[in-house]
Scaffold this motif. Structure first.
Motif, PDB file in Angstrom:
ATOM      1  N   LEU A 171       0.796  -1.219   0.000  1.00 39.12           N
ATOM      2  CA  LEU A 171       0.000   0.000   0.000  1.00 39.12           C
ATOM      3  C   LEU A 171       0.834   1.276   0.000  1.00 39.12           C
ATOM      4  O   LEU A 171       0.274   2.367   0.100  1.00 39.12           O
ATOM      5  N   THR A 172       2.127   1.157  -0.122  1.00 40.16           N
ATOM      6  CA  THR A 172       2.971   2.349  -0.104  1.00 40.16           C
ATOM      7  C   THR A 172       2.649   3.272  -1.276  1.00 40.16           C
ATOM      8  O   THR A 172       2.291   2.821  -2.369  1.00 40.16           O
TER       9      THR A 172
ATOM     10  N   GLY B 269     -10.809   6.118  -6.433  1.00 40.85           N
ATOM     11  CA  GLY B 269      -9.354   6.117  -6.282  1.00 40.85           C
ATOM     12  C   GLY B 269      -8.850   4.762  -5.851  1.00 40.85           C
ATOM     13  O   GLY B 269      -9.531   3.993  -5.232  1.00 40.85           O
ATOM     14  N   ASP B 270      -7.601   4.483  -6.218  1.00 42.27           N
ATOM     15  CA  ASP B 270      -6.988   3.210  -5.829  1.00 42.27           C
ATOM     16  C   ASP B 270      -6.217   3.337  -4.542  1.00 42.27           C
ATOM     17  O   ASP B 270      -5.690   2.408  -4.023  1.00 42.27           O
TER      18      ASP B 270
ATOM     19  N   ALA C  82       2.514  -2.722  -9.484  1.00 38.99           N
ATOM     20  CA  ALA C  82       1.469  -3.576 -10.042  1.00 38.99           C
ATOM     21  C   ALA C  82       0.818  -4.434  -8.960  1.00 38.99           C
ATOM     22  O   ALA C  82      -0.413  -4.581  -8.922  1.00 38.99           O
ATOM     23  N   LEU C  83       1.637  -4.989  -8.079  1.00 33.24           N
ATOM     24  CA  LEU C  83       1.084  -5.797  -6.991  1.00 33.24           C
ATOM     25  C   LEU C  83       0.252  -4.947  -6.043  1.00 33.24           C
ATOM     26  O   LEU C  83      -0.791  -5.385  -5.543  1.00 33.24           O
ATOM     27  N   GLY C  84       0.705  -3.725  -5.784  1.00 35.70           N
ATOM     28  CA  GLY C  84      -0.060  -2.841  -4.912  1.00 35.70           C
ATOM     29  C   GLY C  84      -1.405  -2.478  -5.515  1.00 35.70           C
ATOM     30  O   GLY C  84      -2.423  -2.442  -4.815  1.00 35.70           O
ATOM     31  N   LEU C  85      -1.411  -2.204  -6.828  1.00 33.55           N
ATOM     32  CA  LEU C  85      -2.674  -1.896  -7.499  1.00 33.55           C
ATOM     33  C   LEU C  85      -3.620  -3.086  -7.453  1.00 33.55           C
ATOM     34  O   LEU C  85      -4.825  -2.940  -7.178  1.00 33.55           O
TER      35      LEU C  85
ATOM     36  N   ARG D  32      -9.044  -5.598  -2.436  1.00 32.55           N
ATOM     37  CA  ARG D  32      -9.678  -5.132  -1.204  1.00 32.55           C
ATOM     38  C   ARG D  32     -11.014  -4.475  -1.506  1.00 32.55           C
ATOM     39  O   ARG D  32     -11.995  -4.685  -0.783  1.00 32.55           O
ATOM     40  N   ARG D  33     -11.080  -3.682  -2.562  1.00 28.02           N
ATOM     41  CA  ARG D  33     -12.331  -3.034  -2.934  1.00 28.02           C
ATOM     42  C   ARG D  33     -13.362  -4.074  -3.366  1.00 28.02           C
ATOM     43  O   ARG D  33     -14.532  -3.988  -3.021  1.00 28.02           O
TER      44      ARG D  33
END
Length: 308
Positions: free
Chosen positions: A17-18, A307-308, A28-31, A37-38
């Motif tokens: 989440l940084t 928003g992401d 890419a992994l964070g996105l 989660r959403r």
């Protein structure tokens, strides 16, 4: 070990989440994690996903989980009601186990739906992006063809093509695909018209990128998410069209355990043996609802206003 596990999990979460990822892989992994989660925050979308995963499991492992041969006829067991130890969902007019036929029918339904998506999504995406990016006479010709295809009711056109091509699974896929691609072409064109004037497209042009490279490298990937969401939402309609063709004898042919054909075969005994037609009808309803719920979840995930 137990004390370190939550810390390790929180460390991975913070890394994903940084706001300042150190690499493309981390970004890419964070996105993907944010989108998951959403998606997971919507219980109905998870319910739809669970139903579809169950459908995929039945399609993949049907011979292992089906209690009986779906084509085996035992006339002494004909029209047994649901609830018996050997036939949980009852039997049909020929003594065939309905549960086993439903499990094997999931493979047919999923195969037809996936084949339709494999055909119409690339076709619609290609036509829409080319029309929107190149414009001019290319746009006029492609969109007028699309308008003509959209002028006909999809189910009527699918029935006409299926009747002309003849019954069968492949012909059903072709008939449905011919009627389904125009909506994806329209959507892809609208997304392309929105993207073609973006700053990064102008930068790519100034750097000497060819038109084909811009379309394939930038336009198509950015349009793909909207088209995939549309495809997921349209899967319910595809399932119903497949069932309709099967009901009319234009889809998978007997003794194949296709759900639409199962409903059709049970309509003559509906008052005396309601389960023969009702249970496969409920299966069609459940899968269609699952695709709608999944599509709603994916639409929320890929909505650019969030928003992401």
């Amino acid at each position: 070990m137990s004390a370190g596990s939550p810390s390790r999990a929180s460390g991975w979460r913070a890394w994903l989440l940084t706001d300042t990822p150190a690499s493309r892989r981390q970004a890419a992994l964070g996105l993907a994690y944010r989108r998951w989660r959403r998606f997971a925050g919507n219980p109905l979308s998870l319910f739809g996903l669970a139903i579809l995963l169950l459908l995929v499991a039945f399609a993949a492992f049907g011979p292992l989980v089906a209690p009986h041969d779906p084509l085996r006829q035992v006339l002494s067991d004909r029209l047994l009601p649901p609830g018996s130890a050997s036939h949980w969902l009852g039997t049909d007019q020929l003594g065939r186990d309905i549960l086993s036929r439903l499990i094997y029918g999931a493979r047919i339904t999923l195969s037809i739906a996936m084949l339709v998506v494999i055909v119409v999504v690339p076709l619609g995406l290609a036509i829409g992006t080319v029309a929107g990016f190149f414009g001019g006479w290319v746009d006029i010709v492609l969109m007028r063809i699309t308008d003509v295809a959209l002028a006909f009711p999809k189910i009527v056109l699918a029935l006409a093509f299926a009747a002309a091509l003849g019954p069968g699974v492949i012909n059903a896929v072709v008939a449905i695909s011919i009627t389904a691609w125009p909506a994806y072409a329209r959507l892809a064109r609208a997304e392309t018209l929105r993207l073609v004037e973006a700053d990064f497209i102008h930068v790519a042009r100034l750097q000497g990128a060819s038109r084909m490279r811009i379309v394939l490298r930038y336009i198509v990937p950015l349009c793909a998410s909207s088209v995939i969401v549309r495809a997921t939402l349209d899967m319910a309609g595809v399932i119903l069209t497949v069932a309709g063709l099967g009901f009319l004898g234009l889809g998978a042919q007997p003794p194949s355990p296709e759900w639409g054909y199962m409903v059709a075969s049970g309509r003559n005994v509906l008052l005396n043996a309601w389960w023969v037609a009702t249970i496969p009808g409920c299966a069609i309803l459940a899968v269609s609802l699952a695709f709608n719920l999944l599509g709603d979840g994916l639409r929320d995930v890929f909505d650019p206003r969030h928003g992401d």
